[in-house]
Motif scaffolding. Sequence first.
Motif, PDB file in Angstrom:
ATOM      1  N   VAL A  17       0.735  -1.324   0.174  1.00 59.64           N
ATOM      2  CA  VAL A  17       0.144   0.045   0.026  1.00 59.64           C
ATOM      3  C   VAL A  17       0.848   1.215   0.061  1.00 59.64           C
ATOM      4  O   VAL A  17       0.685   2.270  -0.709  1.00 59.64           O
ATOM      5  CB  VAL A  17      -0.990  -0.089   1.174  1.00 59.64           C
ATOM      6  N   ASP A  18       2.007   1.061   0.722  1.00 58.89           N
ATOM      7  CA  ASP A  18       2.902   2.423   0.966  1.00 58.89           C
ATOM      8  C   ASP A  18       3.578   2.490  -0.723  1.00 58.89           C
ATOM      9  O   ASP A  18       3.581   3.716  -0.907  1.00 58.89           O
ATOM     10  CB  ASP A  18       4.076   2.157   1.910  1.00 58.89           C
ATOM     11  N   GLU A  19       3.946   1.602  -1.160  1.00 57.71           N
ATOM     12  CA  GLU A  19       4.508   1.666  -2.570  1.00 57.71           C
ATOM     13  C   GLU A  19       3.684   2.117  -3.538  1.00 57.71           C
ATOM     14  O   GLU A  19       3.871   2.985  -4.513  1.00 57.71           O
ATOM     15  CB  GLU A  19       5.074   0.195  -2.930  1.00 57.71           C
ATOM     16  N   ILE A  20       2.257   1.648  -3.631  1.00 56.68           N
ATOM     17  CA  ILE A  20       1.323   2.162  -4.477  1.00 56.68           C
ATOM     18  C   ILE A  20       1.041   3.448  -4.395  1.00 56.68           C
ATOM     19  O   ILE A  20       0.832   4.346  -5.259  1.00 56.68           O
ATOM     20  CB  ILE A  20       0.132   1.184  -4.432  1.00 56.68           C
ATOM     21  N   GLU A  21       0.669   3.838  -2.884  1.00 60.14           N
ATOM     22  CA  GLU A  21       0.522   5.332  -2.720  1.00 60.14           C
ATOM     23  C   GLU A  21       1.673   6.420  -3.160  1.00 60.14           C
ATOM     24  O   GLU A  21       1.309   7.243  -3.654  1.00 60.14           O
ATOM     25  CB  GLU A  21       0.160   5.650  -1.189  1.00 60.14           C
ATOM     26  N   PHE A  22       2.934   5.843  -2.994  1.00 65.00           N
ATOM     27  CA  PHE A  22       3.964   6.893  -3.446  1.00 65.00           C
ATOM     28  C   PHE A  22       4.016   6.870  -5.107  1.00 65.00           C
ATOM     29  O   PHE A  22       4.214   7.523  -5.527  1.00 65.00           O
ATOM     30  CB  PHE A  22       5.263   6.078  -3.137  1.00 65.00           C
ATOM     31  N   GLU A  23       3.723   5.716  -5.803  1.00 67.36           N
ATOM     32  CA  GLU A  23       3.721   5.864  -7.159  1.00 67.36           C
ATOM     33  C   GLU A  23       2.521   6.428  -7.632  1.00 67.36           C
ATOM     34  O   GLU A  23       2.861   7.253  -8.613  1.00 67.36           O
ATOM     35  CB  GLU A  23       3.711   4.241  -7.710  1.00 67.36           C
ATOM     36  N   LEU A  24       1.537   6.272  -6.947  1.00 67.54           N
ATOM     37  CA  LEU A  24       0.291   7.058  -7.362  1.00 67.54           C
ATOM     38  C   LEU A  24       0.534   8.464  -7.195  1.00 67.54           C
ATOM     39  O   LEU A  24       0.288   9.087  -8.130  1.00 67.54           O
ATOM     40  CB  LEU A  24      -1.034   6.651  -6.694  1.00 67.54           C
ATOM     41  N   GLU A  25       0.997   8.997  -6.227  1.00 62.17           N
ATOM     42  CA  GLU A  25       1.480  10.427  -6.021  1.00 62.17           C
ATOM     43  C   GLU A  25       2.328  10.870  -7.215  1.00 62.17           C
ATOM     44  O   GLU A  25       2.015  12.053  -7.590  1.00 62.17           O
ATOM     45  CB  GLU A  25       2.047  10.854  -4.544  1.00 62.17           C
ATOM     46  N   ARG A  26       3.416  10.226  -7.257  1.00 65.04           N
ATOM     47  CA  ARG A  26       4.298  10.318  -8.126  1.00 65.04           C
ATOM     48  C   ARG A  26       3.781  10.388  -9.639  1.00 65.04           C
ATOM     49  O   ARG A  26       3.718  11.421 -10.532  1.00 65.04           O
ATOM     50  CB  ARG A  26       5.450   9.305  -8.398  1.00 65.04           C
ATOM     51  N   SER A  27       2.846   9.679 -10.075  1.00 64.53           N
ATOM     52  CA  SER A  27       2.220   9.467 -11.543  1.00 64.53           C
ATOM     53  C   SER A  27       1.092  10.765 -11.453  1.00 64.53           C
ATOM     54  O   SER A  27       1.071  11.462 -12.574  1.00 64.53           O
ATOM     55  CB  SER A  27       1.273   8.381 -11.535  1.00 64.53           C
ATOM     56  N   LYS A  28       0.573  11.278 -10.342  1.00 58.74           N
ATOM     57  CA  LYS A  28      -0.206  12.397 -10.429  1.00 58.74           C
ATOM     58  C   LYS A  28       0.489  13.747 -10.605  1.00 58.74           C
ATOM     59  O   LYS A  28      -0.016  14.540 -11.255  1.00 58.74           O
ATOM     60  CB  LYS A  28      -1.115  12.516  -9.154  1.00 58.74           C
ATOM     61  N   LYS A  29       1.481  13.767  -9.919  1.00 61.54           N
ATOM     62  CA  LYS A  29       2.406  14.854 -10.196  1.00 61.54           C
ATOM     63  C   LYS A  29       2.977  15.074 -11.609  1.00 61.54           C
ATOM     64  O   LYS A  29       3.037  16.086 -12.148  1.00 61.54           O
ATOM     65  CB  LYS A  29       3.651  14.972  -9.250  1.00 61.54           C
ATOM     66  N   GLU A  30       3.485  13.748 -12.183  1.00 60.33           N
ATOM     67  CA  GLU A  30       3.826  13.805 -13.628  1.00 60.33           C
ATOM     68  C   GLU A  30       2.678  14.322 -14.530  1.00 60.33           C
ATOM     69  O   GLU A  30       2.648  14.937 -15.428  1.00 60.33           O
ATOM     70  CB  GLU A  30       4.076  12.283 -14.086  1.00 60.33           C
ATOM     71  N   LEU A  31       1.327  13.694 -14.308  1.00 56.27           N
ATOM     72  CA  LEU A  31       0.173  14.168 -14.963  1.00 56.27           C
ATOM     73  C   LEU A  31      -0.132  15.669 -15.060  1.00 56.27           C
ATOM     74  O   LEU A  31      -0.216  16.352 -15.968  1.00 56.27           O
ATOM     75  CB  LEU A  31      -1.029  13.464 -14.718  1.00 56.27           C
ATOM     76  N   SER A  32       0.080  16.155 -13.812  1.00 56.12           N
ATOM     77  CA  SER A  32      -0.039  17.643 -13.598  1.00 56.12           C
ATOM     78  C   SER A  32       0.945  18.517 -14.494  1.00 56.12           C
ATOM     79  O   SER A  32       0.701  19.465 -15.165  1.00 56.12           O
ATOM     80  CB  SER A  32      -0.206  18.081 -11.991  1.00 56.12           C
ATOM     81  N   ARG A  33       2.132  17.752 -14.418  1.00 56.44           N
ATOM     82  CA  ARG A  33       3.350  18.500 -15.364  1.00 56.44           C
ATOM     83  C   ARG A  33       2.872  18.447 -16.896  1.00 56.44           C
ATOM     84  O   ARG A  33       3.066  19.452 -17.544  1.00 56.44           O
ATOM     85  CB  ARG A  33       4.634  17.895 -15.192  1.00 56.44           C
ATOM     86  N   TRP A  34       2.299  17.243 -17.350  1.00 53.14           N
ATOM     87  CA  TRP A  34       2.101  17.216 -18.681  1.00 53.14           C
ATOM     88  C   TRP A  34       0.635  18.108 -19.209  1.00 53.14           C
ATOM     89  O   TRP A  34       0.766  18.707 -20.150  1.00 53.14           O
ATOM     90  CB  TRP A  34       1.434  15.795 -18.852  1.00 53.14           C
ATOM     91  N   LEU A  35      -0.073  18.620 -18.086  1.00 54.84           N
ATOM     92  CA  LEU A  35      -1.156  19.361 -18.241  1.00 54.84           C
ATOM     93  C   LEU A  35      -0.868  20.683 -18.207  1.00 54.84           C
ATOM     94  O   LEU A  35      -1.665  21.745 -18.926  1.00 54.84           O
ATOM     95  CB  LEU A  35      -2.443  19.024 -17.369  1.00 54.84           C
ATOM     96  N   ASN A  36       0.482  21.128 -17.679  1.00 56.80           N
ATOM     97  CA  ASN A  36       0.780  22.671 -17.408  1.00 56.80           C
ATOM     98  C   ASN A  36       1.415  23.057 -18.838  1.00 56.80           C
ATOM     99  O   ASN A  36       2.503  22.414 -18.974  1.00 56.80           O
ATOM    100  CB  ASN A  36       1.802  22.516 -16.288  1.00 56.80           C
ATOM    101  N   VAL A  37       0.845  23.690 -19.477  1.00 55.98           N
ATOM    102  CA  VAL A  37       1.305  24.255 -20.807  1.00 55.98           C
ATOM    103  C   VAL A  37       2.968  24.973 -20.356  1.00 55.98           C
ATOM    104  O   VAL A  37       3.858  24.603 -21.308  1.00 55.98           O
ATOM    105  CB  VAL A  37       0.605  25.337 -21.461  1.00 55.98           C
ATOM    106  N   ASN A  38       3.206  25.409 -19.422  1.00 53.52           N
ATOM    107  CA  ASN A  38       4.620  25.955 -19.099  1.00 53.52           C
ATOM    108  C   ASN A  38       5.647  25.156 -18.683  1.00 53.52           C
ATOM    109  O   ASN A  38       6.688  25.476 -18.407  1.00 53.52           O
ATOM    110  CB  ASN A  38       4.279  27.252 -18.131  1.00 53.52           C
ATOM    111  N   ASP A  39       5.167  23.722 -18.513  1.00 53.36           N
ATOM    112  CA  ASP A  39       5.855  22.590 -18.083  1.00 53.36           C
ATOM    113  C   ASP A  39       6.233  21.830 -19.156  1.00 53.36           C
ATOM    114  O   ASP A  39       7.009  21.903 -20.240  1.00 53.36           O
ATOM    115  CB  ASP A  39       5.514  22.154 -16.819  1.00 53.36           C
TER     116      ASP A  39
END
Length: 132
Positions: A17-39
């Motif tokens: 669960v800890d590992e999945i939560e870490f990977e999920l948080e990392r993936s959500k941050k990555e998604l927000s970077r892809w959605l950010n036009v300036n990034d």
Amino acid sequence: MTRFKWVDDYCGLEQEVDEIEFELERSKKELSRWLNVNDLGGYSLTPESRGAKVEEIIEGLEYKLAYKMNEMDDFKKSVSKFKGLDNQILYLRYIEQKSFDDIADQTGYAKGTIYNRHAALMKTIKYFSEIF
């Protein structure tokens, strides 16, 4: 201390669960970077790239996390079938990983009482695990 497979399974689930939560948080941050036009939003993605599949990855991780959390709840329900002090001892010792001193302090019973009750519980659990 005698360890049973279910204790190791529960500890393994906690780690997963800890590992999945870490990977999920990392993936959500990555998604927000892809959605950010300036990034990263200004870059083109190929259909095979990880960036193109981030939303699917997040969905899969959320599903997996929910499944693992349900498994942990099932373990907790199994422990809760013991009543009163027995339940408290098992829950505090194996789910919260408390020491006998901590359990004695938390329950108000003497450490010797907790230790002896735990030993009796382990005999009972061992007996039933050998039968089933």
